[in-house]
Design an enzyme around this catalytic site. Structure first.
Site, PDB file in Angstrom:
ATOM      1  CB  SER A 109      -0.964  -0.051   1.180  1.00 39.43           C
ATOM      2  OG  SER A 109      -1.984   0.905   1.056  1.00 39.43           O
ATOM      3  CG  ASP A 145      -7.024  -2.046  -3.565  1.00 35.75           C
ATOM      4  OD1 ASP A 145      -7.465  -0.964  -3.141  1.00 35.75           O
ATOM      5  OD2 ASP A 145      -5.844  -2.410  -3.426  1.00 35.75           O
ATOM      6  CG  HIS A 184      -6.093  -1.811   0.106  1.00 37.92           C
ATOM      7  ND1 HIS A 184      -5.177  -1.434  -0.849  1.00 37.92           N
ATOM      8  CD2 HIS A 184      -5.599  -1.362   1.294  1.00 37.92           C
ATOM      9  CE1 HIS A 184      -4.184  -0.793  -0.269  1.00 37.92           C
ATOM     10  NE2 HIS A 184      -4.408  -0.738   1.027  1.00 37.92           N
TER      11      HIS A 184
END
Length: 335
Positions: A172, A266, A296
């Protein structure tokens, strides 16, 4: 290839529904609440480890610091497989950068993943506890990660490892920082990085990826969350296309080989897909896997997804292949 919409498995759907009830959206938090939440990590015992994975007891955990360019000492959490003897200094190094939107998260919460990597890759894993926003705006986090990695590369004796065989990995926001770090290392005289593993990375802070709107209300990460993280992270007047913020807009030629793992459900999915396309266009060997039916954050809750074991196996395989092939025998050691 885009597969959405595809339904999550019942286990994943149930877990994410529970998380949506328990978690307070970042856009509603004030600074004191953000700071209070940064120390959270799930207990390293069942039933929590059924979701997060276990903290591998065969891996030792120690601590250190690395000097940043402004004199700050960046904390490091260092993982070493106990199977590697103290005298064994030829194991490689993985620098790990945690996620959390440059605002949340901590190194302890990644103990399950980092111990897994340390043992299965057979490497020293150094997790960088970089400074976070909004107290420290960009590019503070990127600079901390770059400076810590340079320190790691120059301290093989301290780490008892072969720091000439170095990879970076992040998820991320950490994937964003790992991509930025790979570009900086190429442009600024090192260190040489042999591989970059980017797990659902944020690569375009202009938010031009179609999946941002397609999955605006997705579980675990929403468009509103992303906007809040970006607002906290960016200094006033920031150029959103600067490569230190959005690595997609950097010069990608000559970067290390990459693994990019994305989640099909996501908002950041297309950030990863677009970055993979751009790396390949620049001649960088790139493996892309878009994991379907997951949102995610899947690296942090492998037990609640049908792909947790496969994601980890792929990540380990790619890191081992590149780090041990560089060691001279062309193949990683036995598992």
């Amino acid at each position: 290839m885009r597969h959405s919409p595809v339904a999550m498995s019942p286990v994943t759907a149930g877990f994410t529904a529970l998380m949506s009830r328990l978690r307070t959206p970042v856009e509603t938090l004030d600074l004191a609440e953000i700071q209070a939440g940064r120390g959270f990590a799930y207990p390293a015992r069942p039933p929590f480890t059924w979701v997060t994975g276990t903290v591998d007891p065969v891996v030792g955990i120690t601590y250190g610091t690395a000097p940043a360019r402004d004199g700050y000492e960046v904390p490091l959490r260092i993982y070493r497989p106990r199977e590697a003897r103290d005298s064994e200094t030829d194991i490689p190094v993985v620098v790990f950068l945690h996620g959390g939107g440059w605002v949340q998260g901590n190194v302890v919460a990644y103990d399950p993943l980092c111990t897994h990597l340390a043992r299965r890759v057979r490497a020293v894993v150094v997790s960088v506890d970089y400074r976070m926003a909004p107290e420290h705006k960009a590019p503070a986090a990127a600079h901390d990660c770059i400076d810590a990695t340079r320190w790691v590369a120059g301290h093989a004796a301290v780490l008892r490892a072969d720091t000439s065989r170095l990879a970076v990995c992040g998820d991320s926001a950490g994937g964003n920082l790992a991509a930025v770090l790979a570009q900086a290392a190429r442009d600024e005289g090192g260190p040489r990085i042999l591989h970059q593993s980017l797990v659902y990375p944020a690569t375009d802070l202009t938010l031009a990826s179609p999946s941002i709107d397609e999955h605006a209300d997705a579980p675990m990460l929403t468009r509103a969350n992303i906007l809040a993280f970006r607002r906290h992270y960016l200094p006033e007047g920031a150029d959103l296309t600067s490569p230190v913020l959005s690595p997609l807009f950097g010069d990608l030629a000559g970067l290390p080989p990459a693994l990019i793992q994305t989640a099909d459900l996501d908002p950041l999915r297309d950030d990863g897909l677009r970055y993979a396309d751009a790396l390949r266009a620049a001649g960088v060997p790139t493996r892309l896997t878009n994991y379907v039916r997951v949102p995610h954050g899947f690296a942090s809750f492998p037990g609640a997804t049908p792909i947790g074991a496969q994601h980890r196996a792929e990540l380990v395989h790619e890191l081992r292949s590149h780090l041990y092939a560089a060691g001279g025998d062309g193949a990683p050691p036995p598992r």
